[in-house]
Motif scaffolding. Structure first.
Motif, PDB file in Angstrom:
ATOM      1  N   LYS A   1      -7.087 -16.772   6.816  1.00 21.34           N
ATOM      2  CA  LYS A   1      -7.212 -17.953   7.678  1.00 21.34           C
ATOM      3  C   LYS A   1      -6.343 -17.760   8.911  1.00 21.34           C
ATOM      4  O   LYS A   1      -5.366 -17.003   8.905  1.00 21.34           O
ATOM      5  N   GLU A   2      -6.706 -18.492   9.955  1.00 25.00           N
ATOM      6  CA  GLU A   2      -5.989 -18.349  11.223  1.00 25.00           C
ATOM      7  C   GLU A   2      -4.658 -19.104  11.171  1.00 25.00           C
ATOM      8  O   GLU A   2      -4.579 -20.306  11.452  1.00 25.00           O
TER       9      GLU A   2
ATOM     10  N   VAL B   1      -5.414 -22.916  11.748  1.00 24.71           N
ATOM     11  CA  VAL B   1      -6.802 -23.388  11.928  1.00 24.71           C
ATOM     12  C   VAL B   1      -6.938 -24.373  13.105  1.00 24.71           C
ATOM     13  O   VAL B   1      -7.578 -25.414  12.994  1.00 24.71           O
TER      14      VAL B   1
END
Ligand code: HEM
Length: 161
Positions: free
Chosen positions: A120-121, A145
């Motif tokens: 995930k970012e 995110v």
């Protein structure tokens, strides 16, 4: 045989041991949740602490459920109260934190966050650890995110050894 404490670890001595407790988590993009946690800080005579954390979902009756996040790494105190922390996560993320130790309070901000292709970012983290009486408390803020840096977790743990 119990290794002798490296003198560089003196400022972090208050963390050494096993801790258990509970916390709450949330983020704008997810449902809030409660979790149980075990944290371990050990040393082997060298100038770093070996850190592991495991967490589980905690239901309304206070029973532990499925495993949640875990993390492991090394806490490297440096002269002048400075601290470097390297953490690895099974979610494909590695964090390098820089920060300071002030008495029994530790404040850390990410210098670098690295991610695998599928992670995930996550772009930044900030952590505050400190003694609350005899307990170890912490708060973890996360930027991920597309959301600004804000609270993801906080918990309070008791020393069990
Ligand atoms: C170690 C304790 C942690 C616990 C108990 C925990 C728990 C959770 C839970 C329950 C979720 C929502 C469901 C899911 O996606 O699995 C979540 C999402 C997330 N967590 Fe954590 N987390 C922890 C640590 C971390 C750390 C250290 C990071 C970053 C380095 C992180 C970053 C995220 C991200 C990016 C999401 C997804 C948000 C989204 O996609 O909307 N978490 N976490």
């Amino acid at each position: 045989m119990e290794p002798e404490l490296h003198p560089d670890l003196e400022p972090l001595k208050f963390l050494i041991g096993e801790w258990e407790g509970a916390g709450v988590g949330g983020y704008p993009t997810i449902e809030s949740f409660r979790f149980g946690q075990e944290i371990s800080f050990t040393h082997n005579g060298k100038p770093f602490l070996i850190y592991t954390s495991r967490t589980w979902r905690l239901d309304d009756e206070g029973h532990l459920g499925a495993p949640l996040g875990m993390e492991a790494g090394f806490w490297r105190p440096k002269p002048g109260g400075r601290l470097e922390v390297i953490l690895a996560h099974p979610t494909g993320i590695a964090e390098i934190y820089l920060g300071e130790i002030t008495g029994t309070r530790v404040e850390l901000s990410t210098d670098v966050v690295a991610r695998t292709e599928t992670a995930k970012e996550v772009t930044a983290g900030h952590r505050l650890y400190g003694m609350i009486g005899e307990d170890l408390g912490y708060a973890f803020d996360l930027a991920a995110v597309g959301q600004r840096l804000q609270s993801h977790l906080s918990a309070q743990l008791k020393r069990v050894s």
